[in-house]
Design an enzyme around this catalytic site. Sequence first.
Site, PDB file in Angstrom:
ATOM      1  N   CYS A 145      57.772  -7.587 -42.164  1.00  0.00           N
ATOM      2  CA  CYS A 145      57.899  -8.726 -42.523  1.00  0.00           C
ATOM      3  C   CYS A 145      56.504  -9.238 -43.230  1.00  0.00           C
ATOM      4  O   CYS A 145      55.986  -8.634 -44.137  1.00  0.00           O
ATOM      5  CB  CYS A 145      58.450  -9.816 -41.711  1.00  0.00           C
ATOM      6  SG  CYS A 145      59.030 -11.194 -42.584  1.00  0.00           S
ATOM      7  N   HIS A 197      63.691  -7.341 -40.374  1.00  0.00           N
ATOM      8  CA  HIS A 197      63.311  -7.075 -38.944  1.00  0.00           C
ATOM      9  C   HIS A 197      64.227  -6.156 -38.008  1.00  0.00           C
ATOM     10  O   HIS A 197      65.294  -6.502 -37.620  1.00  0.00           O
ATOM     11  CB  HIS A 197      63.566  -8.583 -38.191  1.00  0.00           C
ATOM     12  CG  HIS A 197      62.422  -9.510 -38.498  1.00  0.00           C
ATOM     13  ND1 HIS A 197      61.221  -9.684 -38.097  1.00  0.00           N
ATOM     14  CD2 HIS A 197      62.479 -10.419 -39.504  1.00  0.00           C
ATOM     15  CE1 HIS A 197      60.506 -10.714 -38.460  1.00  0.00           C
ATOM     16  NE2 HIS A 197      61.373 -11.136 -39.515  1.00  0.00           N
ATOM     17  N   GLU A 221      63.814  -4.926 -35.171  1.00  0.00           N
ATOM     18  CA  GLU A 221      63.765  -5.213 -33.896  1.00  0.00           C
ATOM     19  C   GLU A 221      64.901  -6.409 -33.377  1.00  0.00           C
ATOM     20  O   GLU A 221      65.284  -6.374 -32.071  1.00  0.00           O
ATOM     21  CB  GLU A 221      62.427  -5.821 -33.276  1.00  0.00           C
ATOM     22  CG  GLU A 221      61.863  -7.139 -33.662  1.00  0.00           C
ATOM     23  CD  GLU A 221      61.488  -7.270 -35.214  1.00  0.00           C
ATOM     24  OE1 GLU A 221      61.871  -6.226 -35.909  1.00  0.00           O
ATOM     25  OE2 GLU A 221      60.904  -8.498 -35.820  1.00  0.00           O
ATOM     26  N   VAL A 253      63.709 -13.102  -8.454  1.00  0.00           N
ATOM     27  CA  VAL A 253      63.622 -11.848  -8.722  1.00  0.00           C
ATOM     28  C   VAL A 253      62.182 -11.391  -8.726  1.00  0.00           C
ATOM     29  O   VAL A 253      61.654 -10.053  -7.974  1.00  0.00           O
ATOM     30  CB  VAL A 253      64.252 -11.349 -10.329  1.00  0.00           C
ATOM     31  CG1 VAL A 253      64.226  -9.763 -10.418  1.00  0.00           C
ATOM     32  CG2 VAL A 253      65.565 -11.870 -10.482  1.00  0.00           C
ATOM     33  N   ASP A 254      61.446 -11.987  -9.543  1.00  0.00           N
ATOM     34  CA  ASP A 254      59.915 -11.437  -9.696  1.00  0.00           C
ATOM     35  C   ASP A 254      59.062 -11.351  -8.568  1.00  0.00           C
ATOM     36  O   ASP A 254      58.534 -10.417  -8.063  1.00  0.00           O
ATOM     37  CB  ASP A 254      59.159 -12.363 -10.786  1.00  0.00           C
ATOM     38  CG  ASP A 254      59.968 -12.418 -11.873  1.00  0.00           C
ATOM     39  OD1 ASP A 254      60.699 -11.669 -12.387  1.00  0.00           O
ATOM     40  OD2 ASP A 254      59.557 -13.400 -12.769  1.00  0.00           O
TER      41      ASP A 254
END
Length: 516
Positions: A80, A167, A169, A224-225
Amino acid sequence: MDTILILDFGSQTTQLICRRIRDLGVYSRVIPGDAPLAGELGEEVRGVILSGSPASVYEPDAPRPDPAVWGMEVPVLGICYGVQRLAQDHGGEVASLERKEYGRAAVRLTEPCDLLEGVPDGFISWMSHGDTILRLPEGFRAVGVTENGLPAVLRHDSRKVYGLQFHPEVTHCEHGERILENFAVRICGARRQWSVEAYLREITPALRAQVGGSTVLLLASGGVDSTVVAALLLAVLPPEQVHLLYVDTGLMRKGESREVGQALRQLGARHLHEVDASREFFEALRGVDDPEEKRRRIGDLFIRVQESSIAAAGFSNEYLAQGTLYTDLIESGKGVGRKAEVIKSHHNVRSPLVERKREQGLLLEPLSGLYKDEVRRLGRHLGVHEETVDRHPFPGPGLAVRILGEVTPENVRVLREADALYLSELKARGLYGEIWQAFAVLLPVRSVGVAGDVRRYGFVLALRAVVSRDGMTADAYPFQAADLLEISAKITNRVPEIGRVVYDVSSKPPATIEWE
Ligand code: XMP
């Protein structure tokens, strides 16, 4: 480790490029788009990608890469803004489109190209651009065009320099993963050396060398972290050196504080300092109904309780570990990315303890190279319970921001019961994993109902369930009506204080996920 380097010019999807490449098993990292490349281009760098950007290449202060990028040995791919930069910097011409190309667009392939190997003619790409390349630079050709005849895929006649106007992704782009794989693996020749096991192998000796015989303190939240950091520290360091501090604010979900303690012990924690500060928190919140004031009081008290608990435990010069992720570094502008857009800053209380440890060189952030899904994978690998690994996000101020108006122990009890029923119903119906975040909100209005022959006033409970990628934008989860009706009936049957249940159907934006 073979690496694909991404130059970030501020696109919303730069992180996605990096994640997709890592999902292929190839290591990738993001640096600011205008960073000098001299120190960045080690032997391990196999290719470079230039990201998109909200800027236009012809604006005077548009971000520019180090010009060295165009003379490199390794392959380069512009996406892009990246391809427009490539065109402009090589003498082509970029101009504004009359109408922005946004959304799905078919791409016609005009000649074979190794970047598009295995990708069918007419595939649907995902565009989001207001500028286009009007004149191609010398030495480049368009090998794919849009329906409007605008260049969609570019390549150099002899060098491995490529560009995509769309894009790859973004998940809506068909064959995007194949295109990124063609670039990273086939064209750049990067080996698939990246995995959480590889990360663990790399970080283990580094953590051991850094910490030596010192004590490490982790402020565990139950999320979680921090649980994965606990698991990592306990796996890598002698458990005797690892201290965990958990503050029970009284604002956690039903049974959560007990479960957090169990989970940490099951991971091998020997020194778990559990502090019950719920009375202090309720005291601090008495009579307060302004959301900002609630957050401020909770944040301040949290810091005070942490500091006093640490002082009481008699630590000195210990390391402090925290579960900062790769995206947190980027969002806060601390690690990479010049656009320090601190979208979530209001969520995170600036802790003097963390700042002090950072200054003293005693802060450990062992997950700061990982994305959330990689943290989950690492957690599983280290034996963290599935329930914890898959847990929905939970805000720092806890249930206090899910009780509109004053927070009292009684309101918290009612909300806990209803929220626990809601979440267990979602799990029983196999919906929990499909939803990004679900919770109940207690509204400070009393609404009329009937119980037998008597009119009764009960609380209104709002149910929230959203689908999202990263919490920045979100849509309401499209429940089957029967699920909602049955869940509502169960809540009003079992929690008599609640007289009415409503479902919040708003998207973010304009709403937020939480109600306060
Ligand atoms: P909003 O409500 O801003 O929330 O759309 C986006 C995500 O952030 C979480 N959130 C917080 N997390 N401290 C946190 O650690 C907070 O004060 C906070 N407020 C919101 C929210 O649960 C959602 O996942």
